[in-house]
Design a protein around this motif. Structure first.
Motif, PDB file in Angstrom:
ATOM      1  N   LEU A   8      33.458  48.027  47.249  1.00 46.53           N
ATOM      2  CA  LEU A   8      34.565  47.380  46.554  1.00 46.53           C
ATOM      3  C   LEU A   8      34.014  46.652  45.326  1.00 46.53           C
ATOM      4  O   LEU A   8      32.884  46.161  45.348  1.00 46.53           O
ATOM      5  CB  LEU A   8      35.257  46.364  47.464  1.00 46.53           C
ATOM      6  N   SER A   9      34.814  46.571  44.272  1.00 45.35           N
ATOM      7  CA  SER A   9      34.389  45.798  43.104  1.00 45.35           C
ATOM      8  C   SER A   9      34.221  44.340  43.526  1.00 45.35           C
ATOM      9  O   SER A   9      34.871  43.867  44.460  1.00 45.35           O
ATOM     10  CB  SER A   9      35.402  45.926  41.965  1.00 45.35           C
ATOM     11  N   GLU A  17      42.093  49.339  43.471  1.00 36.90           N
ATOM     12  CA  GLU A  17      41.163  50.391  43.877  1.00 36.90           C
ATOM     13  C   GLU A  17      41.677  51.111  45.113  1.00 36.90           C
ATOM     14  O   GLU A  17      41.933  50.465  46.130  1.00 36.90           O
ATOM     15  CB  GLU A  17      39.792  49.797  44.205  1.00 36.90           C
ATOM     16  N   VAL A  19      40.455  52.747  47.840  1.00 34.93           N
ATOM     17  CA  VAL A  19      39.164  52.883  48.510  1.00 34.93           C
ATOM     18  C   VAL A  19      39.183  54.088  49.437  1.00 34.93           C
ATOM     19  O   VAL A  19      38.328  54.964  49.346  1.00 34.93           O
ATOM     20  CB  VAL A  19      38.798  51.588  49.270  1.00 34.93           C
ATOM     21  N   HIS A  29      42.037  47.946  47.615  1.00 41.42           N
ATOM     22  CA  HIS A  29      41.475  46.648  47.256  1.00 41.42           C
ATOM     23  C   HIS A  29      42.102  46.245  45.930  1.00 41.42           C
ATOM     24  O   HIS A  29      42.103  47.037  44.982  1.00 41.42           O
ATOM     25  CB  HIS A  29      39.951  46.784  47.122  1.00 41.42           C
ATOM     26  N   GLU A  93      42.613  37.987  45.505  1.00 40.81           N
ATOM     27  CA  GLU A  93      42.038  39.245  45.972  1.00 40.81           C
ATOM     28  C   GLU A  93      42.703  39.626  47.287  1.00 40.81           C
ATOM     29  O   GLU A  93      42.851  38.788  48.177  1.00 40.81           O
ATOM     30  CB  GLU A  93      40.535  39.087  46.160  1.00 40.81           C
ATOM     31  N   ILE A  95      43.316  42.891  50.383  1.00 37.90           N
ATOM     32  CA  ILE A  95      43.115  44.202  50.992  1.00 37.90           C
ATOM     33  C   ILE A  95      44.500  44.643  51.475  1.00 37.90           C
ATOM     34  O   ILE A  95      45.191  43.885  52.155  1.00 37.90           O
ATOM     35  CB  ILE A  95      42.137  44.165  52.180  1.00 37.90           C
TER      36      ILE A  95
END
Length: 104
Positions: A8-9, A17, A19, A29, A93, A95
């Motif tokens: 992940l970044s 992203e 993933v 992400h 951030e 998930i």
């Protein structure tokens, strides 16, 4: 090696992203800075959203905006109208897991 490894970044730049995006699950992400987020949309699967850092501001269906801090996991049903934003100075951030994986 049996396992697959995904990275992940790890910065504060806006990111969405994909993933893992397969027939079983979609694992995304996301990183948003102040006033960034997703376009308003309807969930295309059951959505499990974990706040890793920052504070999530989210309006679901016709509800007012609710805010959730890091360490919070939301379960959002299929076909729920979603408005996902970061309305705060701190980088947010997330998930996001969609299960089962959307068909389209």
């Amino acid at each position: 090696m049996v396992e697959q490894v995904f990275k992940l970044s790890r910065n504060d730049e806006m990111a969405v992203e994909k993933v893992i995006f397969d027939e079983n699950v979609h694992y995304l992400h996301m990183v948003f800075n102040k006033d960034q987020g997703l376009p308003e949309h309807f969930s295309n699967s059951n959505v499990y959203m974990t706040v890793l850092r920052g504070k999530l501001s989210i309006a679901l269906d016709e509800q007012e905006i609710h805010e959730y801090e890091a360490g919070t996991l939301l379960k959002i049903p299929f076909q729920t109208k979603m408005n996902v934003r970061n309305l705060h100075d701190e980088t947010m951030e997330l998930i996001v897991v969609k299960a089962p994986a959307p068909k389209n």
